[in-house]
Design an enzyme around this catalytic site. Structure first.
Site, mmCIF file in Angstrom:
data_model
loop_
_atom_site.group_PDB
_atom_site.id
_atom_site.type_symbol
_atom_site.label_atom_id
_atom_site.label_comp_id
_atom_site.label_asym_id
_atom_site.label_seq_id
_atom_site.Cartn_x
_atom_site.Cartn_y
_atom_site.Cartn_z
ATOM 1 N N ASP A 199 48.341 1.226 -68.799
ATOM 2 C CA ASP A 199 48.818 1.721 -70.052
ATOM 3 C C ASP A 199 50.147 1.635 -69.946
ATOM 4 O O ASP A 199 50.837 1.904 -68.898
ATOM 5 C CB ASP A 199 48.196 3.051 -70.464
ATOM 6 C CG ASP A 199 48.623 3.043 -71.886
ATOM 7 O OD1 ASP A 199 48.413 2.459 -72.762
ATOM 8 O OD2 ASP A 199 49.340 4.216 -72.098
ATOM 9 N N HIS A 213 54.830 9.983 -78.098
ATOM 10 C CA HIS A 213 54.872 10.197 -76.605
ATOM 11 C C HIS A 213 55.594 11.230 -76.159
ATOM 12 O O HIS A 213 55.632 11.566 -75.087
ATOM 13 C CB HIS A 213 55.061 8.575 -75.770
ATOM 14 C CG HIS A 213 56.229 8.026 -76.302
ATOM 15 N ND1 HIS A 213 57.487 8.456 -76.250
ATOM 16 C CD2 HIS A 213 56.442 6.666 -76.608
ATOM 17 C CE1 HIS A 213 58.501 7.544 -76.585
ATOM 18 N NE2 HIS A 213 57.556 6.426 -76.986
ATOM 19 N N HIS A 245 50.618 11.070 -76.182
ATOM 20 C CA HIS A 245 50.474 9.889 -75.184
ATOM 21 C C HIS A 245 51.352 10.023 -74.101
ATOM 22 O O HIS A 245 52.457 10.197 -74.132
ATOM 23 C CB HIS A 245 50.668 8.685 -76.125
ATOM 24 C CG HIS A 245 49.682 8.194 -76.937
ATOM 25 N ND1 HIS A 245 48.735 7.522 -77.041
ATOM 26 C CD2 HIS A 245 49.709 9.065 -78.500
ATOM 27 C CE1 HIS A 245 47.970 7.475 -78.310
ATOM 28 N NE2 HIS A 245 48.611 8.366 -79.002
ATOM 29 N N ASP A 252 46.886 8.612 -70.128
ATOM 30 C CA ASP A 252 46.014 7.423 -70.812
ATOM 31 C C ASP A 252 45.318 6.395 -69.942
ATOM 32 O O ASP A 252 43.933 6.169 -70.149
ATOM 33 C CB ASP A 252 46.773 6.684 -71.954
ATOM 34 C CG ASP A 252 47.239 7.549 -73.044
ATOM 35 O OD1 ASP A 252 46.718 8.895 -73.076
ATOM 36 O OD2 ASP A 252 47.753 6.948 -74.151
#
Length: 245
Positions: free
Chosen positions: A13, A63, A159, A164
């Site tokens: 990711d 994020h 995130h 993730d």
């Protein structure tokens, strides 16, 4: 005895400064976890990256990574070789793979003399496409899949690439049916690249199933029951019709 083939997968990711490489947005975090034969090995690659540009406000809301935090982090060119070595030869498992692959290739294209691209180093499996095929018309983002497959994502307030990737590994195993073990694969000679420590695991073994066939008396009793059901339903016994077809 022939040695069993080892299937190596890297669940990957990224986080970025924005949503489009057309606007020269850049990667600011890469997170990878390694899996061999459907078992997590404890090997990871995780790196924050200085993008040499500002992060969009909307991306920061997703994020939580700020320009100030990245100011002293290495450039992509400084971590590229270690990253490419980690993914080389593996099947990459990525949710919405075109996004992440596009950004990685965008970074590689900026490096002088670099001709390698993700597709020349690895194969790619897109779990978003897989989820859409399995669950058409439903939400198939990572949070929705966690809920659908009962994967714990309680620690995911924002995130983060490594978190993730770890969550996606659990989702992928659940989505592809019956993981062998979610615990770490213990190897006495394994030296973690960036994981911390080794963990003892118990490997679940799948026993052979015993198949019991009906004897003649049981088959006769079954046929007799079907005849009774057929009579009671005025000839509508589906099982008897299939037996006689």
């Amino acid at each position: 005895m022939a040695e069993l083939t080892q299937k190596r997968q890297v669940i990957l990711d990224t986080e970025t400064t924005g949503i489009s490489t057309a606007d020269d947005h850049r990667i600011i975090e890469i997170g990878c976890v390694e899996m061999i034969n459907r078992r997590l090995t404890g090997q990871t690659f995780h790196q924050y990256i200085n993008p040499q540009r500002d992060i969009d406000a909307g991306a920061i809301e997703v994020h939580g990574i700020t320009n100030e935090f990245l100011a002293d982090k290495p450039l992509f060119t400084e971590i590229a070789e270690e990253f490419l070595s980690f993914i080389e030869g593996a099947e990459l498992v990525i949710h919405n793979a075109p996004f992440d692959v596009g950004f990685i290739n965008h970074e590689l294209a900026k490096l002088d003399g670099e001709t390698r691209r993700v597709e020349t180093l690895s194969t790619v499996l897109d779990t978003l496409k897989m989820a859409r095929d399995k669950h058409p018309g439903q939400k198939n983002n990572l949070d929705a899949l966690c809920k659908r497959y009962d994967v714990n994502n309680a620690n995911r307030e924002l995130h983060g690439a490594l978190l993730d990737a770890e969550i996606l590994a659990d989702v992928y195993l659940a989505m592809t049916g019956g993981q062998v073990s979610l615990t770490l694969m213990a190897k006495e000679d394994a030296t973690p690249k960036k994981g911390d420590g080794q963990a003892e695991i118990t490997q679940l073994k799948r026993e052979s199933l015993m198949v019991l066939k009906a004897n003649d008396d049981e088959l006769a009793a079954h046929q007799d029951m079907l005849e009774k059901v057929n009579k009671a339903s005025d000839g509508q016994c589906v099982w008897l019709a299939e037996t006689n077809s």
